[in-house]
Scaffold this active site. Structure first.
Site, PDB file in Angstrom:
ATOM      1  N   GLY A  63      -8.543  -5.571 -33.869  1.00 51.63           N
ATOM      2  CA  GLY A  63      -8.147  -4.271 -33.349  1.00 51.63           C
ATOM      3  C   GLY A  63      -8.932  -3.012 -34.061  1.00 51.63           C
ATOM      4  N   ASP A  65     -12.437  -3.480 -35.607  1.00 53.37           N
ATOM      5  CA  ASP A  65     -13.847  -3.520 -34.897  1.00 53.37           C
ATOM      6  C   ASP A  65     -13.810  -4.255 -33.607  1.00 53.37           C
ATOM      7  OD1 ASP A  65     -16.440  -4.427 -34.479  1.00 53.37           O
ATOM      8  OD2 ASP A  65     -16.883  -4.369 -36.571  1.00 53.37           O
ATOM      9  N   ARG A 112      -1.336   1.421 -27.512  1.00 61.06           N
ATOM     10  CA  ARG A 112      -1.527   0.848 -26.198  1.00 61.06           C
ATOM     11  C   ARG A 112      -2.623   0.927 -25.563  1.00 61.06           C
ATOM     12  NH1 ARG A 112       2.182   5.182 -25.062  1.00 61.06           N
ATOM     13  NH2 ARG A 112       0.944   6.903 -23.846  1.00 61.06           N
ATOM     14  N   GLY A 114      -5.251  -1.435 -25.023  1.00 59.83           N
ATOM     15  CA  GLY A 114      -5.405  -2.364 -23.762  1.00 59.83           C
ATOM     16  C   GLY A 114      -6.837  -2.749 -23.829  1.00 59.83           C
ATOM     17  N   SER A 178      -0.938  -9.882 -26.950  1.00 60.11           N
ATOM     18  CA  SER A 178      -0.992  -8.151 -27.037  1.00 60.11           C
ATOM     19  C   SER A 178      -0.071  -7.706 -26.129  1.00 60.11           C
ATOM     20  CB  SER A 178      -2.428  -7.587 -26.550  1.00 60.11           C
ATOM     21  OG  SER A 178      -2.293  -6.268 -26.452  1.00 60.11           O
ATOM     22  N   ASN A 245       1.011 -10.372 -33.854  1.00 61.35           N
ATOM     23  CA  ASN A 245       0.923  -9.096 -33.069  1.00 61.35           C
ATOM     24  C   ASN A 245       1.665  -8.124 -33.329  1.00 61.35           C
ATOM     25  OD1 ASN A 245      -1.048  -7.663 -31.309  1.00 61.35           O
ATOM     26  ND2 ASN A 245      -1.561  -9.605 -30.425  1.00 61.35           N
ATOM     27  N   THR A 246       1.294  -6.892 -32.670  1.00 63.55           N
ATOM     28  CA  THR A 246       2.407  -6.104 -32.770  1.00 63.55           C
ATOM     29  C   THR A 246       3.689  -6.224 -31.953  1.00 63.55           C
ATOM     30  OG1 THR A 246       1.458  -5.028 -30.900  1.00 63.55           O
ATOM     31  CG2 THR A 246       0.715  -4.353 -32.728  1.00 63.55           C
TER      32      THR A 246
END
Length: 364
Positions: A63, A65, A112, A114, A178, A245-246
């Site tokens: 997330g 790089d 967010r 994407g 994600s 993940n988040t």
């Protein structure tokens, strides 16, 4: 301490602009400077995992790089490994801005993004041009599907990324968790996950036998769905589980003005949930594959909690944003002290310690 003062200035700017400024600066760190500035490794923290050697447990989560490949600068911060991505087959701009928000009162981020990235070809070119000496530790590549690709065709996207990027990766991660790509998390369901992972594992094994392929899971799965996902992943041949993940949860930040924004929450509010998921994954995996703990690693204590819960490696992103350039060095020094306090000679001795001492009951 210069970082708190600098952070207060940077936090007045747009978060995504600051991200690009940081990446611009890291990209320009000469290899010799990165080597000289890199914190000294601590022998007790060395880890051997999936056939790879890590000089410590703390890596950079995917997330940060997204294929720009600022490896010398990132390794110079002290990370033992760097996970690039998420990379998709074709370039895509990601979601509309604004799409990244700070919640400083909670030491959190909400995003967010994407899967914004320049695609696998650009990433491959940059990695191919990188001198081998710039790899100061293992490099992982996290891969995903393009937003416009329907789930029934998702496997083709993942296979394309594996085909193009595997020569440059020490390990690969299949990202199906994600919350910012519509429908992506449906690929965590049993049959879809089994088909996808078997195809990916087979494809990689035919091209690079022994190279590890992991899967990244969401923290929002029910306990039963999480157990099922771990079982399916191991049966399909995954070499490890990245947890997590988040989160879509807003627990702990409900009253924040940004809480209603769409996207995934990371940072301190995710710490306990992510650690519970690590604990459950470790118990379910029962030593068959390693767990990489991600989510709310903001300090040494948070990293250590995940290690004791069952994580062999941990990764951070939001912790770096709030902790600054000295973040990894502080975490490693703190981990060494915690190991000594608890009588562990090496970090590997502490992995899963809570389970052996009666504190490893799975969440749920």
């Amino acid at each position: 301490m210069l970082w708190p003062a600098l952070r207060s200035v940077l936090f007045q700017l747009d978060p995504e602009r600051v991200h690009h400024l940081a990446h611009w600066a890291l990209h320009r760190v000469p290899l010799a400077v990165a080597r000289a500035r890199r914190p000294a490794s601590i022998p007790a923290l060395a880890v051997r995992c999936m056939g790879l050697d890590f000089d410590g447990p703390v890596g950079l989560a995917a997330g940060f790089d997204k294929g720009d490949v600022a490896l010398p600068g990132l390794f110079g911060l002290g990370f033992s490994h760097v996970e690039i991505g998420t990379i998709t087959p074709r370039p895509q701009p990601g979601n509309d801005r604004p799409r990244l928000f700070r919640l400083p009162e909670h030491r959190a981020l909400l995003n967010r993004m994407g899967f914004n990235n320049e695609g696998m070809e650009a990433c491959a070119r940059r990695l191919a041009a990188l001198p081998p000496a710039a790899r100061l530790g293992p490099v992982g590549i996290n891969v995903g599907k393009n937003k416009v690709t329907p789930n029934e065709d998702a496997a083709a996207d993942y296979l394309a990324c594996i085909e193009r990027l595997h020569p440059y990766a020490d390990y690969l991660v299949v990202n199906i968790s994600s919350p910012n790509t519509p429908g992506l998390r449906q690929l965590q369901e049993r049959d879809a996950l089994d088909r996808l992972l078997r195809a990916c594992v087979r494809h990689l094994a035919e091209r690079a036998p022994g190279k590890p392929l992991l899967v990244k899971l969401a923290p929002d799965l029910s306990p039963e769905a999480l157990d099922e996902a771990v079982d399916v992943a191991i049966a399909a041949g995954a070499a490890g589980i990245v947890a997590t993940n988040t989160t879509l949860s807003r627990a702990g930040v409900e009253r924040h003005p940004r809480a209603a924004e769409a996207g995934g929450l990371s940072g301190a509010p995710l710490e306990r949930l992510a650690t519970d998921v690590v604990r459950r994954c470790y118990a379910r995996a029962a030593g068959r594959v390693p767990i990489v703990g991600v989510g709310g690693v903001m300090d040494a204590e948070g990293a250590y909690a995940k290690i004791r819960a069952g994580a062999t490696l941990v990764q951070a992103y939001t912790g770096l944003i709030y902790g600054g350039p000295a973040f990894v060095g502080r975490v490693n020094a703190g981990l060494a002290r915690l190991l000594e306090r608890d009588g562990f000679s090496t970090l590997s001795d502490a992995v899963g310690a809570d389970h052996r001492q009666g504190g490893g009951k799975a969440a749920g």
